[in-house]
Design an enzyme around this catalytic site. Structure first.
Site, mmCIF file in Angstrom:
data_model
loop_
_atom_site.group_PDB
_atom_site.id
_atom_site.type_symbol
_atom_site.label_atom_id
_atom_site.label_comp_id
_atom_site.label_asym_id
_atom_site.label_seq_id
_atom_site.Cartn_x
_atom_site.Cartn_y
_atom_site.Cartn_z
ATOM 1 N N ASP A 14 0.860 -1.180 0.000
ATOM 2 C CA ASP A 14 0.000 0.000 0.000
ATOM 3 C C ASP A 14 0.893 1.225 0.000
ATOM 4 O O ASP A 14 2.075 1.135 0.329
ATOM 5 C CB ASP A 14 -0.910 0.007 1.233
ATOM 6 C CG ASP A 14 -2.152 0.895 1.022
ATOM 7 O OD1 ASP A 14 -2.249 1.549 -0.033
ATOM 8 O OD2 ASP A 14 -3.006 0.927 1.913
ATOM 9 N N GLU A 19 8.018 5.817 -9.391
ATOM 10 C CA GLU A 19 7.132 4.653 -9.289
ATOM 11 C C GLU A 19 7.316 3.987 -7.922
ATOM 12 O O GLU A 19 8.439 3.822 -7.457
ATOM 13 C CB GLU A 19 7.445 3.642 -10.402
ATOM 14 C CG GLU A 19 6.973 4.090 -11.768
ATOM 15 C CD GLU A 19 5.460 4.065 -11.905
ATOM 16 O OE1 GLU A 19 4.780 3.464 -11.053
ATOM 17 O OE2 GLU A 19 4.955 4.675 -12.851
ATOM 18 N N ASP A 28 -2.662 -2.680 -2.998
ATOM 19 C CA ASP A 28 -3.714 -1.718 -2.668
ATOM 20 C C ASP A 28 -3.251 -0.330 -3.116
ATOM 21 O O ASP A 28 -2.082 -0.119 -3.409
ATOM 22 C CB ASP A 28 -3.935 -1.731 -1.148
ATOM 23 C CG ASP A 28 -5.339 -1.265 -0.781
ATOM 24 O OD1 ASP A 28 -5.997 -0.646 -1.623
ATOM 25 O OD2 ASP A 28 -5.760 -1.521 0.354
ATOM 26 N N HIS A 32 -0.994 -0.529 5.104
ATOM 27 C CA HIS A 32 -1.620 0.793 5.217
ATOM 28 C C HIS A 32 -1.257 1.439 6.549
ATOM 29 O O HIS A 32 -0.889 2.608 6.619
ATOM 30 C CB HIS A 32 -3.136 0.654 5.078
ATOM 31 C CG HIS A 32 -3.896 1.905 5.413
ATOM 32 N ND1 HIS A 32 -3.974 2.963 4.544
ATOM 33 C CD2 HIS A 32 -4.563 2.274 6.530
ATOM 34 C CE1 HIS A 32 -4.675 3.940 5.120
ATOM 35 N NE2 HIS A 32 -5.043 3.545 6.319
#
Length: 306
Positions: free
Chosen positions: A77, A115, A147, A281
């Site tokens: 994530d 990236e 994600d 996350h």
């Protein structure tokens, strides 16, 4: 280290976390004194804090049965940090054992426009090395849940990230060719599903999978309703398998995905995305909000960011 704080001032919390994650790597738990001041809830609070502390030190609270042997699950994530310029933070969390209870976590900070996979390439190699140290063998199957991808970025995941992932795997040795699956996870969707029970329209039960009619014919994709909600309509999660050499049946991949939604230790129920995505996350958020630096390598094998 348990720190009792008088107020939820962000700067205090941030400096404690920065010190205990970078300079002096120690799992830590911050508690507000207000939380501890109510005698009627103290037992519940203490139990939950003890559970959280146990996880941060490498404890295993529960597990699900996953029949696939030598499987590594990876969650990726990213978090876009606004406070220190336009930096993005990518986080990678990978499973280290059969029961999916021990995790390797790595975070990379990079400039916006770069990236996300550039930095995470080394993190993936680190995860594979850690897996080897833990199990004396490399995983024969890798499933990556990615994600934080918008609709417009889907093509770049296929064209750019998948080759980068293959390169990381290739660097582990010439003859190492695990089966690989890359799944793009999307929470921010507008689709809602309903079920009719005795003429009444209600939310579908948790674990409902939708993979026909409303999915795209050109994609290998599905929706899973993983939570139960008290009010309103439940939000499903969309999974899009963008690369797959695993030979797993869609049924098995869907079941595995749903099982992983139970493995997030900070919540006793089911979360909306597979646990490694939720962990990634959490890690990216902690680093982006509070630490602004890469956490110490001594904490790589711990869920110190819960």
């Amino acid at each position: 280290v348990v720190v009792v704080l008088p107020s939820n001032r962000k700067d205090k919390y941030d400096s404690i976390k920065k010190y205990l994650c970078v300079d002096c790597p120690t799992p830590s738990q911050c508690v507000l004194s207000r939380t501890l001041s109510k005698p009627q809830t103290i037992m519940t609070v203490a139990t939950k804090i003890a559970l959280q502390m146990s996880c941060k030190m490498g404890g295993e609270l529960w597990s699900v049965e996953i029949p696939l042997k030598t499987l590594m699950i990876v969650g990726i994530d990213c978090y876009h940090d606004t406070s220190c310029g336009k930096r993005s933070i990518g986080a990678l969390v990978a499973s280290l054992n059969q029961g999916m209870t021990r995790w390797y976590s790595k975070c990379v900070l990079q400039d916006r426009g770069q990236e996300i996979m550039d930095g995470l390439k080394m993190a993936l190699i680190g995860a594979l090395k850690d897996y080897l140290k833990f199990n004396d063998c490399l995983p024969s199957r890798i499933i990556i849940y990615r994600d934080g991808v918008g609709d417009g970025m889907l093509q770049s995941v296929v064209n750019y990230e998948v080759p980068q992932i293959m390169e990381s795997i290739g660097s582990m040795g010439q003859d190492y060719m695990p089966k690989l699956t890359v799944v793009v996870v999307k929470k921010r969707i507008n689709s809602r599903f309903f079920t009719q029970v005795n003429g009444k329209v209600t939310n579908p039960p948790p674990g409902t999978v939708i993979d026909v009619e409303v999915t795209r014919p050109e994609w290998y994709d599905f929706y899973i309703v993983s939570q139960a909600v008290r009010q309103g309509s439940v939000s499903p999660t969309h999974y899009n398998v963008v690369y797959d050499t695993s030979g797993l049946k869609p049924d098995h991949l869907q079941r595995l995905t749903y099982k992983l939604c139970h493995m997030y230790y900070n919540w006793q129920g089911v979360v909306r995305v597979p646990a490694p995505c939720q962990y990634a996350h959490k890690l990216a958020f902690l680093v982006g909000q509070s630490i602004h630096k890469v956490p110490s390598v001594h904490l790589d094998d711990y869920l110190f960011y819960l």
